[in-house]
Every structure is written in C-alpha cells, then in structure tokens.
Design an enzyme around this catalytic site. Sequence first.
Site, PDB file in Angstrom:
ATOM      1  N   CYS A 116       0.816  -1.223   0.000  1.00 18.47           N
ATOM      2  CA  CYS A 116       0.000   0.000   0.000  1.00 18.47           C
ATOM      3  C   CYS A 116       0.844   1.265   0.000  1.00 18.47           C
ATOM      4  O   CYS A 116       0.329   2.354  -0.276  1.00 18.47           O
ATOM      5  CB  CYS A 116      -0.958  -0.003   1.181  1.00 18.47           C
ATOM      6  N   HIS A 257      -3.410   7.204   2.625  1.00 16.22           N
ATOM      7  CA  HIS A 257      -3.770   5.902   2.069  1.00 16.22           C
ATOM      8  C   HIS A 257      -5.144   5.524   2.621  1.00 16.22           C
ATOM      9  O   HIS A 257      -5.419   5.698   3.811  1.00 16.22           O
ATOM     10  CB  HIS A 257      -2.716   4.870   2.475  1.00 16.22           C
ATOM     11  N   ASN A 287      -9.999  -0.201  -0.258  1.00 16.76           N
ATOM     12  CA  ASN A 287      -8.539  -0.077  -0.300  1.00 16.76           C
ATOM     13  C   ASN A 287      -8.027  -0.651  -1.626  1.00 16.76           C
ATOM     14  O   ASN A 287      -8.050  -1.870  -1.824  1.00 16.76           O
ATOM     15  CB  ASN A 287      -7.947  -0.836   0.901  1.00 16.76           C
TER      16      ASN A 287
END
Length: 330
Positions: A116, A257, A287
Amino acid sequence: MYTLRASITSVAAYVPPHKLTNAMLENMVDTSDEWIVSRTGIHERRILKEKNLATSDMGAEAVNEILVKRGIKGSEIDLLICATVTPDMPFPATANLICHKSGLINAFSYDLGAACSGFLFALETGRRFVESGQYKKVIVVGADTMSSIIDYSDRNTCIIFGDGAGAVLLEPSEDQSLGIQDSILKTDGSGVEYLRQKAGGSLQPASKETVDKKMHCVYQEGKHVFKFAVSNMASVCSEILENNNLSGDDVDWLVPHQANLRIIEATRKRANIAPEKVMINIHKYGNTTAGTIPICLAEWESKLKKGDKLILTSFGGGFTWGSTYLVWAY
Ligand code: COA
C-alpha cells in the site's frame, strides 16, 4: 544538492465500472453493512470483472488520460515506474506492459513492490530521476487488482479491498518552491507475519496444495495491522510536518492511504489537520492498495491550486510506511 525539483504536472485515474457493495458481500460471507461501515467506512468497491483485463489495462487507462490531458505523445516519456503487488504476471513487469499498451516506445520501465506504500515509494524514486536532470518526463503509476488475490469467503479481507489505478506525470521545475519537497519512507520486514500472500513466490511455489489451501490470497491479521498503521502512519505524518516546520494549519490537503476510515481519522487528529482538508473516498473504492493516493489526487485535481501544500501518507504490507510533502505546481 539538486537544483531541480520534480513536480506533478498531470494526474489521472481509472476504476472499473462494476461495483461490489456491502449488500452483495452480505450474501457472500457472514457480515453486515453496519459492521463494515462502522469498522472501516467502506460502502462499496470496484472490481475488474472483464476476463482478459488486468492491472496493466487499468494503469494504461490512467496513462492514456495523462498523455491526452498534457497534450504529449507516449514517445516523449523517459521512464515509467509501476507500483503494484498484483502484476499481470510474475514477469515481465506490468510497467513494461503499460508502456506497450500506451505507446511509450522510448521509456524504460519497471515495477516496484511496497504494497500500500508502493505509490509513495515509486514517487520518491521517480522524483530522484527527474532531479538528476537526465529524465524530463517520468510517469509513476499505482495500480492493483486486489480482487485477483482475495478469498471471497474470508470476511476478514474481502470487505476491505477493491481494484483501481492512478498515475502522475513528474516533470522538472526550476522553481524550488514547487514540487516534491521532502519524503520519509520506512520498512520493517518483521511485518511479514501479519500481512502477506503466502504462496506463489520462491518460498512456496504454486502447487495443488497451495491452491487448495488458498495460500495465493491475502492473509491478514487485521488487529495487528490496524495497531501498527494507527501509530506509524500518524508518527511519520507528524515527523514530516516537524522536519519542514509546518503545522496542521499550514497544510492545504492531507492525502492518506485509504485503508480504514478510523486510521485516517487518527492520523488527521495527530497531525492537527482540519477534517475538510482530508481527501477521503474509501467509502466508494475501499482499499485499492497502490492505487489509493493517485486516485484521490485525480478526484480532487479540480480543487487543487498552484502552491497548495499537500501531505501524502501511507502504510502497508511489508510493513512499509511513509510520508511525502509536496507543493502543487499547476
Ligand atoms: N463482518 C462481521 N464480523 C467480522 C468481520 C466481518 N467482515 N470480520 C471480522 N469480524 C469479526 C471477527 O471475527 C471478530 O469476531 P470475534 O470477536 O468473535 O473473534 C470481531 O468481528 C472483531 O474483529 P476484529 O478483528 O477485532 O475487528 P476490528 O475492529 O479490528 O476490525 C478490521 C477488523 C480488519 C476492519 C480492522 O482490524 C482493520 O481495518 N485492520 C487494518 C486492515 C488494513 O488496513 N489492511 C490493509 C493494510 S494496507
């Protein structure tokens, strides 16, 4: 000391049209819309459903849009870096496939894996190529097809992830006050215990057993990841503010994020940044791993002004985490 800064001069994103809503997940695993929304903030995610399409196709969509918006040809791009943990195939690099699909005939290209945090790691790498003066146009892509490595019978992971891609163009700026100013990136390999794809690499090559045991899907101990993320993303965000003598009030946009609304909120509070300055679209996309930050930038592009101060921040599998301070250049 570099005399050039690397500035983002264009941004674009692509998310596939198919929506996977919480109501649909209620029919797949033992969960509820209420549980998912209260624990994560996610309402729906996008899934790349079409057969024969993969991460490079989403990346190429974003890159094509950048070329059109900036009015340049693919042949003008010197380098493309693609951050992803879901490449089309182990090799060649997804970056090469994007270049092929988007006509980047003069670029060299490679993939970078930092889960990520991949986009921030790739942005820092691209920045240094531009600052060297040798590379004038560098594209950084963050793209993941998480649906390709999710076990849709595992309620711990299937509610979180979605598919999507974003890309930015980096170009040199002689005005030192614009562009990427600072970056702090960190890794801690002990995090492998809590978040990983167990099989498919040299440790556990693909076999009937690894497929039967769903070892090619994301394995996550959510609570550990959550604790780690809350403390480290908030810390690195505060650290970059301090290093650059910035207060939360000086920041125009926080671009976190998008993993969990509660993690975003904890980071925002610790950095003392007003809620209206935070880019949040997790409710729509979940996500998307390396995709979240450039997708946010693309969605907010029309609101961004030259001179705006942005703090980008992420954490992810690895563990990896970091923060970038940049000044918007257009
Ligand atoms: N629906 C309903 N119940 C669920 C569920 C779901 N989708 N997923 C887990 N549960 C259950 C658990 O089994 C547990 O039940 P138990 O107490 O009977 O064992 C209970 O809910 C609480 O689980 P817990 O893990 O404590 O929940 P949580 O508040 O930590 O939230 C996550 C779970 C995954 C949402 C949260 O830990 C998280 O967001 N972690 C970070 C994940 C992340 O960001 N990953 C990407 C890294 S970039």
